[in-house]
Write a protein that holds these residues in place. Sequence first.
Motif, PDB file in Angstrom:
ATOM      1  N   ALA A   1      58.123   9.418  38.646  1.00  7.07           N
ATOM      2  CA  ALA A   1      56.700   9.037  37.873  1.00  7.07           C
ATOM      3  C   ALA A   1      56.007  10.254  38.859  1.00  7.07           C
ATOM      4  O   ALA A   1      55.597  10.699  37.793  1.00  7.07           O
ATOM      5  CB  ALA A   1      56.488   8.002  39.478  1.00  7.07           C
ATOM      6  N   LYS A   2      56.519  11.095  39.450  1.00  7.91           N
ATOM      7  CA  LYS A   2      55.811  12.541  39.441  1.00  7.91           C
ATOM      8  C   LYS A   2      55.733  13.327  38.570  1.00  7.91           C
ATOM      9  O   LYS A   2      55.323  14.689  38.614  1.00  7.91           O
ATOM     10  CB  LYS A   2      56.676  13.140  41.517  1.00  7.91           C
ATOM     11  CG  LYS A   2      55.940  12.613  42.410  1.00  7.91           C
ATOM     12  CD  LYS A   2      57.075  12.844  43.375  1.00  7.91           C
ATOM     13  CE  LYS A   2      56.639  12.168  44.209  1.00  7.91           C
ATOM     14  NZ  LYS A   2      56.836  12.995  45.577  1.00  7.91           N
ATOM     15  N   GLY A   3      56.811  13.359  37.865  1.00 11.45           N
ATOM     16  CA  GLY A   3      57.162  14.355  36.643  1.00 11.45           C
ATOM     17  C   GLY A   3      56.301  13.338  35.261  1.00 11.45           C
ATOM     18  O   GLY A   3      56.222  13.893  34.557  1.00 11.45           O
ATOM     19  N   GLY A   4      55.668  12.134  35.837  1.00  8.83           N
ATOM     20  CA  GLY A   4      55.114  11.610  34.575  1.00  8.83           C
ATOM     21  C   GLY A   4      56.257  11.227  33.650  1.00  8.83           C
ATOM     22  O   GLY A   4      55.608  10.291  32.207  1.00  8.83           O
TER      23      GLY A   4
ATOM     24  N   ARG B   1      65.180  10.037  26.776  1.00  5.86           N
ATOM     25  CA  ARG B   1      65.840  11.713  27.651  1.00  5.86           C
ATOM     26  C   ARG B   1      66.014  11.601  29.006  1.00  5.86           C
ATOM     27  O   ARG B   1      66.427  12.165  29.414  1.00  5.86           O
ATOM     28  CB  ARG B   1      64.864  12.312  26.876  1.00  5.86           C
ATOM     29  CG  ARG B   1      64.336  12.875  27.584  1.00  5.86           C
ATOM     30  CD  ARG B   1      63.952  13.877  26.573  1.00  5.86           C
ATOM     31  NE  ARG B   1      62.135  14.541  26.406  1.00  5.86           N
ATOM     32  CZ  ARG B   1      61.736  14.879  27.353  1.00  5.86           C
ATOM     33  NH1 ARG B   1      62.407  15.618  28.136  1.00  5.86           N
ATOM     34  NH2 ARG B   1      60.266  15.576  27.625  1.00  5.86           N
ATOM     35  N   ALA B   2      64.772  10.850  30.052  1.00  5.63           N
ATOM     36  CA  ALA B   2      64.548  10.615  31.047  1.00  5.63           C
ATOM     37  C   ALA B   2      64.807   9.840  32.203  1.00  5.63           C
ATOM     38  O   ALA B   2      65.547  10.359  33.106  1.00  5.63           O
ATOM     39  CB  ALA B   2      63.756  11.274  31.451  1.00  5.63           C
ATOM     40  N   ALA B   3      64.643   8.993  31.804  1.00  2.00           N
ATOM     41  CA  ALA B   3      64.712   7.225  32.293  1.00  2.00           C
ATOM     42  C   ALA B   3      65.954   7.295  33.305  1.00  2.00           C
ATOM     43  O   ALA B   3      66.012   7.306  34.886  1.00  2.00           O
ATOM     44  CB  ALA B   3      64.578   6.264  31.742  1.00  2.00           C
ATOM     45  N   ARG B   4      67.695   7.898  32.880  1.00  2.00           N
ATOM     46  CA  ARG B   4      68.372   7.874  33.711  1.00  2.00           C
ATOM     47  C   ARG B   4      69.432   8.759  34.018  1.00  2.00           C
ATOM     48  O   ARG B   4      70.827   9.009  34.442  1.00  2.00           O
ATOM     49  CB  ARG B   4      69.449   6.854  32.958  1.00  2.00           C
ATOM     50  CG  ARG B   4      69.507   5.210  32.927  1.00  2.00           C
ATOM     51  CD  ARG B   4      69.626   4.946  34.469  1.00  2.00           C
ATOM     52  NE  ARG B   4      68.833   3.194  34.339  1.00  2.00           N
ATOM     53  CZ  ARG B   4      67.319   2.897  35.098  1.00  2.00           C
ATOM     54  NH1 ARG B   4      67.088   4.274  35.517  1.00  2.00           N
ATOM     55  NH2 ARG B   4      67.723   1.349  34.835  1.00  2.00           N
ATOM     56  N   SER B   5      68.662   9.788  34.217  1.00  2.00           N
ATOM     57  CA  SER B   5      69.060  11.201  33.842  1.00  2.00           C
ATOM     58  C   SER B   5      69.232  11.518  35.443  1.00  2.00           C
ATOM     59  O   SER B   5      68.243  11.300  36.531  1.00  2.00           O
ATOM     60  CB  SER B   5      67.940  12.149  33.876  1.00  2.00           C
ATOM     61  OG  SER B   5      68.002  13.743  34.015  1.00  2.00           O
ATOM     62  N   PHE B   6      70.131  11.945  36.166  1.00  2.00           N
ATOM     63  CA  PHE B   6      70.061  12.367  37.546  1.00  2.00           C
ATOM     64  C   PHE B   6      69.549  12.819  37.430  1.00  2.00           C
ATOM     65  O   PHE B   6      68.863  12.747  39.075  1.00  2.00           O
ATOM     66  CB  PHE B   6      72.146  12.741  37.662  1.00  2.00           C
ATOM     67  CG  PHE B   6      71.871  13.242  38.758  1.00  2.00           C
ATOM     68  CD1 PHE B   6      72.637  12.424  40.076  1.00  2.00           C
ATOM     69  CD2 PHE B   6      72.276  14.266  39.406  1.00  2.00           C
ATOM     70  CE1 PHE B   6      72.741  12.508  40.992  1.00  2.00           C
ATOM     71  CE2 PHE B   6      72.211  15.385  39.928  1.00  2.00           C
ATOM     72  CZ  PHE B   6      72.548  14.524  41.280  1.00  2.00           C
TER      73      PHE B   6
ATOM     74  N   GLU C   1      66.320  14.089  36.917  1.00  2.00           N
ATOM     75  CA  GLU C   1      65.336  13.547  36.629  1.00  2.00           C
ATOM     76  C   GLU C   1      64.566  12.549  37.460  1.00  2.00           C
ATOM     77  O   GLU C   1      64.086  12.517  38.344  1.00  2.00           O
ATOM     78  CB  GLU C   1      64.191  13.484  35.397  1.00  2.00           C
ATOM     79  CG  GLU C   1      64.307  14.279  34.383  1.00  2.00           C
ATOM     80  CD  GLU C   1      63.412  15.203  34.480  1.00  2.00           C
ATOM     81  OE1 GLU C   1      62.604  14.822  35.244  1.00  2.00           O
ATOM     82  OE2 GLU C   1      63.703  16.288  33.872  1.00  2.00           O
ATOM     83  N   ARG C   2      65.562  11.394  38.192  1.00  2.00           N
ATOM     84  CA  ARG C   2      65.099  10.549  39.076  1.00  2.00           C
ATOM     85  C   ARG C   2      65.432  11.026  39.785  1.00  2.00           C
ATOM     86  O   ARG C   2      64.998  10.906  41.076  1.00  2.00           O
ATOM     87  CB  ARG C   2      66.380   9.280  39.091  1.00  2.00           C
ATOM     88  CG  ARG C   2      66.683   8.435  37.521  1.00  2.00           C
ATOM     89  CD  ARG C   2      68.037   7.820  37.141  1.00  2.00           C
ATOM     90  NE  ARG C   2      66.932   7.110  38.052  1.00  2.00           N
ATOM     91  CZ  ARG C   2      66.460   5.277  38.161  1.00  2.00           C
ATOM     92  NH1 ARG C   2      65.663   4.889  36.598  1.00  2.00           N
ATOM     93  NH2 ARG C   2      66.764   4.152  38.902  1.00  2.00           N
TER      94      ARG C   2
ATOM     95  N   GLY D   1      45.531  19.377  37.649  1.00  2.00           N
ATOM     96  CA  GLY D   1      44.925  18.249  38.098  1.00  2.00           C
ATOM     97  C   GLY D   1      45.064  16.388  37.205  1.00  2.00           C
ATOM     98  O   GLY D   1      44.688  15.763  38.430  1.00  2.00           O
ATOM     99  N   ARG D   2      45.274  16.683  36.291  1.00  2.00           N
ATOM    100  CA  ARG D   2      45.667  15.186  35.816  1.00  2.00           C
ATOM    101  C   ARG D   2      46.849  14.812  36.182  1.00  2.00           C
ATOM    102  O   ARG D   2      47.253  13.605  36.303  1.00  2.00           O
ATOM    103  CB  ARG D   2      45.926  15.354  34.305  1.00  2.00           C
ATOM    104  CG  ARG D   2      44.817  15.550  33.732  1.00  2.00           C
ATOM    105  CD  ARG D   2      45.343  15.452  31.573  1.00  2.00           C
ATOM    106  NE  ARG D   2      46.142  16.417  31.562  1.00  2.00           N
ATOM    107  CZ  ARG D   2      46.508  17.523  31.226  1.00  2.00           C
ATOM    108  NH1 ARG D   2      45.561  18.183  31.449  1.00  2.00           N
ATOM    109  NH2 ARG D   2      47.758  18.295  30.257  1.00  2.00           N
ATOM    110  N   ARG D   3      48.203  15.460  36.892  1.00  2.00           N
ATOM    111  CA  ARG D   3      48.821  15.099  37.371  1.00  2.00           C
ATOM    112  C   ARG D   3      49.193  15.512  39.035  1.00  2.00           C
ATOM    113  O   ARG D   3      49.942  16.664  39.063  1.00  2.00           O
ATOM    114  CB  ARG D   3      50.036  14.764  37.167  1.00  2.00           C
ATOM    115  CG  ARG D   3      50.163  14.551  35.774  1.00  2.00           C
ATOM    116  CD  ARG D   3      51.482  13.838  34.449  1.00  2.00           C
ATOM    117  NE  ARG D   3      52.713  14.417  34.869  1.00  2.00           N
ATOM    118  CZ  ARG D   3      53.484  15.740  34.063  1.00  2.00           C
ATOM    119  NH1 ARG D   3      53.000  15.174  32.485  1.00  2.00           N
ATOM    120  NH2 ARG D   3      54.615  15.664  34.397  1.00  2.00           N
ATOM    121  N   PRO D   4      48.605  14.707  39.795  1.00  2.00           N
ATOM    122  CA  PRO D   4      48.999  15.772  41.189  1.00  2.00           C
ATOM    123  C   PRO D   4      50.044  16.184  41.715  1.00  2.00           C
ATOM    124  O   PRO D   4      49.857  17.295  42.634  1.00  2.00           O
ATOM    125  CB  PRO D   4      47.893  15.223  42.209  1.00  2.00           C
ATOM    126  CG  PRO D   4      47.704  14.340  41.111  1.00  2.00           C
ATOM    127  CD  PRO D   4      47.976  13.759  39.991  1.00  2.00           C
TER     128      PRO D   4
END
Length: 189
Positions: free
Chosen positions: A144-147, A131-136, A138-139, A89-92
Amino acid sequence: MTPPAPTDALSPTAADLVPKRVRVRHLLNWVNLSTPLGMALAKAGGAQVRRGPMKLYLADRYRWRFPTGSAFTVGDVVITRHDIAALVGRRPHLLEHEEAHSRQWMACLGLPFLPLYVASMGWSWLRTGDRAARSFFERGADLAKGGYEDVPPRPLAPVIAAGARKAVAVMLGRRTADTGVEVGSDKSG
């Protein structure tokens, strides 16, 4: 308080609406043992598991504190400590992000995903301090979809130099500038 996500966003997708690529992903994640691992982890952590959209399994109210994050995926199992309806609900777009991770588990042939993901997190931290911004991975799943926020890279030389200084201090038993205590001792100052 944020209203819970509509129940149809969490309901299993009708069999005739499941794309072939999703059925293949689902089958391969069972064969490569990542989905059984996810189910075992969810059950061991006390999560309540149910079927979700796009052949995912939704496991909420997971009790263990590790790994961190609002949700994580093992095979086709999306695991969270939270109520998944409230979280979505918070992160559709969260389930879209987590489904991308389930495709990554398939592409890595199961368990090799784990060390590759950890290495990718290490690279991201080295490059950005996040830990996430340049993770292959997570990108590839859409930050953005992962928050997650996109953090610009930082110069590597100062990070490597600081790490080298700390390593030398540890090896020589010298005091560190960060704490003011001797490295390798139990003295607190």
